[in-house]
Design an enzyme around this catalytic site. Structure first.
Site, PDB file in Angstrom:
ATOM      1  N   THR A  48       0.931  -0.963  -0.382  1.00  0.00           N
ATOM      2  CA  THR A  48      -0.088   0.531   0.016  1.00  0.00           C
ATOM      3  C   THR A  48       0.700   1.244   0.385  1.00  0.00           C
ATOM      4  O   THR A  48       1.118   2.615  -0.836  1.00  0.00           O
ATOM      5  CB  THR A  48      -0.933   0.333   1.178  1.00  0.00           C
ATOM      6  OG1 THR A  48      -1.528  -1.468   0.574  1.00  0.00           O
ATOM      7  CG2 THR A  48      -1.460   1.235   1.181  1.00  0.00           C
ATOM      8  N   CYS A  49       1.905   0.978   0.856  1.00  0.00           N
ATOM      9  CA  CYS A  49       2.683   1.996   0.889  1.00  0.00           C
ATOM     10  C   CYS A  49       3.188   2.891  -0.209  1.00  0.00           C
ATOM     11  O   CYS A  49       3.443   4.226  -0.855  1.00  0.00           O
ATOM     12  CB  CYS A  49       3.974   2.078   1.800  1.00  0.00           C
ATOM     13  SG  CYS A  49       3.280   2.017   3.689  1.00  0.00           S
TER      14      CYS A  49
END
Length: 159
Positions: A48-49
Site C-alpha cells: 500500500t505504501c
C-alpha cells in the site's frame, strides 16, 4: 500518549535523505517557521505504501504548494538508504524522505505499532498530519490495515 491537534512535535532526531547523503535533523529545527505535510508509512517497499501512499503525495506536490505548504515529508521506521532507494525506485520528486531508523520519533508521538507478527518489528502507524511551525494542526491516523484518511486527497480537502 498519542500526539493530538494543537500539540507541539516532541524533540527527536530524524535522518533526511539528500543527494549528498544522510543528514541528521532535529524536529525542532526542521519544522520551525514552516508549514509541512508529514505522512508516515509502515515501511518502504510495502504494497500500500508503494502503490498508493507515496505516489499519492508525490502527485499532489503542487496542489499542496498552492495551499501554502512549504514542504511534504515522508517518514518511516527504515534507514535513510532504504528510503532513498525507495524514492528513487518510485521516481519520486518533491517529497523529502525522513528516516526514523530506530522508531524513536514514532514512539515519541505515540504512533508506533508492533509489526512483529509480520516480521517487521516496531514500525510507525500510517498517518498524515499538517504541522505549522512545529505544531500539529491536522492529524489523520488510519485504523490498522486501512488506507483512507491518511491519503493526500483527504488531507488536501482539510486544508
Amino acid at each position: 500518549m498519542t500526539i493530538a491537534i494543537g500539540d507541539r512535535l516532541p524533540e527527536a532526531t530524524l535522518v533526511k535523505v539528500t543527494a549528498e547523503g544522510p543528514d541528521r535533523v532535529t524536529t525542532t529545527d526542521y519544522f520551525a517557521g514552516r508549514t509541512i505535510v508529514l505522512f508516515a508509512v509502515p515501511g518502504a517497499f510495502t504494497p500500500t505504501c508503494s502503490a498508493k501512499h507515496l505516489p499519492g503525495f508525490a502527485a499532489k506536490v503542487q496542489a499542496f504548494r498552492d495551499k501554502r505548504v512549504d514542504e511534504i515529508a515522508c517518514t518511516a521506521v527504515n534507514d535513510a538508504f532504504v528510503l532513498g532507494a525507495w524514492a528513487k525506485a518510485n521516481d519520486v520528486e518533491g517529497v523529502t524522505m525522513l528516516a526514523d531508523g530506530n522508531g524513536d520519533f514514532a514512539r515519541a508521538i505515540g504512533l508506533s505499532m508492533d509489526g512483529s507478527a509480520y516480521g517487521m518489528g516496531l514500525r510507525s502507524q500510517r498517518y498524515s498530519m499538517l504541522v505549522e511551525d512545529g505544531v500539529v494542526t491536522r492529524l489523520n491516523v488510519e485504523e490498522p490495515g486501512a488506507f483512507k484518511v491518511s491519503s493526500a486527497e483527504h488531507l488536501l480537502d482539510l486544508i
